[in-house]
Design an enzyme around this catalytic site. Structure first.
Site, PDB file in Angstrom:
ATOM      1  N   ASP A  33      -9.103   6.550  -0.881  1.00  0.00           N
ATOM      2  CA  ASP A  33      -8.137   7.353  -1.641  1.00  0.00           C
ATOM      3  C   ASP A  33      -8.863   7.987  -2.825  1.00  0.00           C
ATOM      4  O   ASP A  33     -10.100   7.986  -2.889  1.00  0.00           O
ATOM      5  CB  ASP A  33      -6.962   6.495  -2.100  1.00  0.00           C
ATOM      6  CG  ASP A  33      -7.378   5.390  -3.070  1.00  0.00           C
ATOM      7  OD1 ASP A  33      -8.595   5.225  -3.328  1.00  0.00           O
ATOM      8  OD2 ASP A  33      -6.488   4.685  -3.581  1.00  0.00           O
TER       9      ASP A  33
ATOM     10  N   GLU B  95       0.818  -1.211   0.000  1.00  0.00           N
ATOM     11  CA  GLU B  95       0.000   0.000   0.000  1.00  0.00           C
ATOM     12  C   GLU B  95       0.854   1.263   0.000  1.00  0.00           C
ATOM     13  O   GLU B  95       0.513   2.247  -0.657  1.00  0.00           O
ATOM     14  CB  GLU B  95      -0.948  -0.005   1.208  1.00  0.00           C
ATOM     15  CG  GLU B  95      -2.063  -1.029   1.122  1.00  0.00           C
ATOM     16  CD  GLU B  95      -2.955  -0.848  -0.097  1.00  0.00           C
ATOM     17  OE1 GLU B  95      -3.028   0.273  -0.638  1.00  0.00           O
ATOM     18  OE2 GLU B  95      -3.567  -1.837  -0.526  1.00  0.00           O
TER      19      GLU B  95
ATOM     20  N   TYR C 140      -5.915   6.217   5.152  1.00  0.00           N
ATOM     21  CA  TYR C 140      -6.024   5.263   4.048  1.00  0.00           C
ATOM     22  C   TYR C 140      -5.218   3.992   4.340  1.00  0.00           C
ATOM     23  O   TYR C 140      -5.745   2.873   4.248  1.00  0.00           O
ATOM     24  CB  TYR C 140      -5.534   5.886   2.736  1.00  0.00           C
ATOM     25  CG  TYR C 140      -5.417   4.864   1.639  1.00  0.00           C
ATOM     26  CD1 TYR C 140      -6.536   4.439   0.941  1.00  0.00           C
ATOM     27  CD2 TYR C 140      -4.190   4.271   1.335  1.00  0.00           C
ATOM     28  CE1 TYR C 140      -6.443   3.464  -0.037  1.00  0.00           C
ATOM     29  CE2 TYR C 140      -4.086   3.298   0.362  1.00  0.00           C
ATOM     30  CZ  TYR C 140      -5.214   2.898  -0.327  1.00  0.00           C
ATOM     31  OH  TYR C 140      -5.115   1.928  -1.282  1.00  0.00           O
TER      32      TYR C 140
END
Length: 350
Positions: A139, A38, A121
């Site tokens: 996002d 991520e 996020y």
């Protein structure tokens, strides 16, 4: 908004099971793997990340390995991904996990958010995928999906809008399928509800209740605030060679590209005579080439002129390294590495 979002789990979960891409970070639910992927995927395309992800985990397979990694080695692994603060914060967070948390990732949203460099996020992605928490990972992709689904003309750049979407999504997370739901939203934004006015509405699992599609203009959304213009800076870069070695130097420890290696450079756009005069202490020969390139950061654009100079003297103010060291040890950010790549391409043609 809430009424429409309640329809998402039923629409997306079956579709995701049948259509999800085979990505290396989906092979397991290990929080370290999810975290690395991520962070890498922020501001970076999926295809570009695949190779970096595999190399990174091969070199640093555990959070303990990351916490103990040499900084230059870490930057070399990250070379080309940009936004180097991401990897600096990753090491800081790994040190917290290993030093204060016994090597285990926090399993609450609050605990994840306390890690350096972990925002809502990333915490949502790790929390939902690794630990099945009802924690949205919102996002730009997800904001675009929700904006079109709800035909919402609120600018998605507004922090208040993101918080509203997070709160609304949290209420619809399906127990036991939180990780799949997070990834299904990511998948929808990445493969169907595409940016830049190109949604693939015919294949969308949400087409029966998407207000943007019903109104006939889904590509008009999302709305964004006007972008601020970038600051322009002129730079002259020098690729200096002497006895098979090349001059590099470390940037300042703070600011843009902090602590990374760079080729020597000066502000402004030097003409040839000025460039040779600048390099005079190194007894330069005639330049072997000159190229001009641009490099764009979020808030600044560098207009760069690069001179390739062969020198007879080495200055102690620079570190002189071999091509092998540049390939294996020295992490050059893209703004400078592109000039090295141009040189290598030219030499390979000879």
């Amino acid at each position: 908004m809430e009424d429409l979002l309640q329809k998402l789990p039923q629409a997306l979960l079956g579709w995701f099971s049948e259509n999800k891409r085979d990505l290396p970070w989906r092979a397991d639910r290990e929080p370290y793997h999810i975290w690395v992927s991520e962070i890498m995927l922020q501001q970076t395309r999926v295809e570009a990340v695949k190779g970096y992800y595999s190399r990174f985990l091969a070199a640093l397979p555990t959070v303990e390995a990351l916490a103990n990694a040499d900084d230059d080695h870490l930057r070399k692994l990250w070379e080309g991904l940009g936004y180097y603060n991401r990897v600096r914060n990753m090491k800081k967070a790994a040190e917290v996990i290993c030093g204060e948390l016994g090597g285990a990732f926090p399993q609450t949203l609050e605990g994840l958010l306390r890690l350096p460099g972990v925002g809502s996020y990333t915490a949502g992605a790790i929390g939902s995928i690794a630990f099945e928490l009802p924690a949205p990972a919102v996002d730009g992709n997800v904001l675009r999906v929700v904006s079109r689904l709800c035909a919402d003309e609120t600018p998605i750049d507004l922090p208040t809008y993101k918080k509203r979407v997070e709160a609304a999504l949290q209420k619809v997370y399906p127990a036991g399928r939180c990780g799949d739901f997070t990834q299904s939203l990511m998948e929808l934004g990445a493969t169907v509800c595409l940016p830049n006015g190109k949604p693939k509405c015919a294949g969308c699992p949400c087409k029966t209740f998407c207000l943007g599609l019903q109104q006939g203009e889904p590509e008009r959304l999302p709305i964004r605030l006007p972008k601020k213009s970038r600051r322009l800076e002129e730079k002259t870069v020098f690729v200096l060679s002497c006895d098979g070695c090349y001059a590099v130097q470390k940037r300042e420890k703070t600011g843009l590209l902090a602590s990374l290696w760079e080729f020597p450079n000066v502000p402004g756009r030097l003409e040839l005579a000025e460039a040779i005069n600048w390099a005079q202490p190194l007894s330069p020969a005639a330049p072997t080439g000159m190229v001009e390139r641009q490099h764009i950061f979020t808030h600044v654009q560098w207009n760069m002129r690069c001179y390739y100079l062969s020198c007879r003297e080495k200055s102690a103010q620079f570190t002189w390294v071999t091509p092998a060291q540049i390939a294996q040890e020295i992490a050059l950010p893209t703004a400078f590495k592109m000039f090295w790549d141009i040189l290598q391409a030219k030499e390979n043609k000879v």
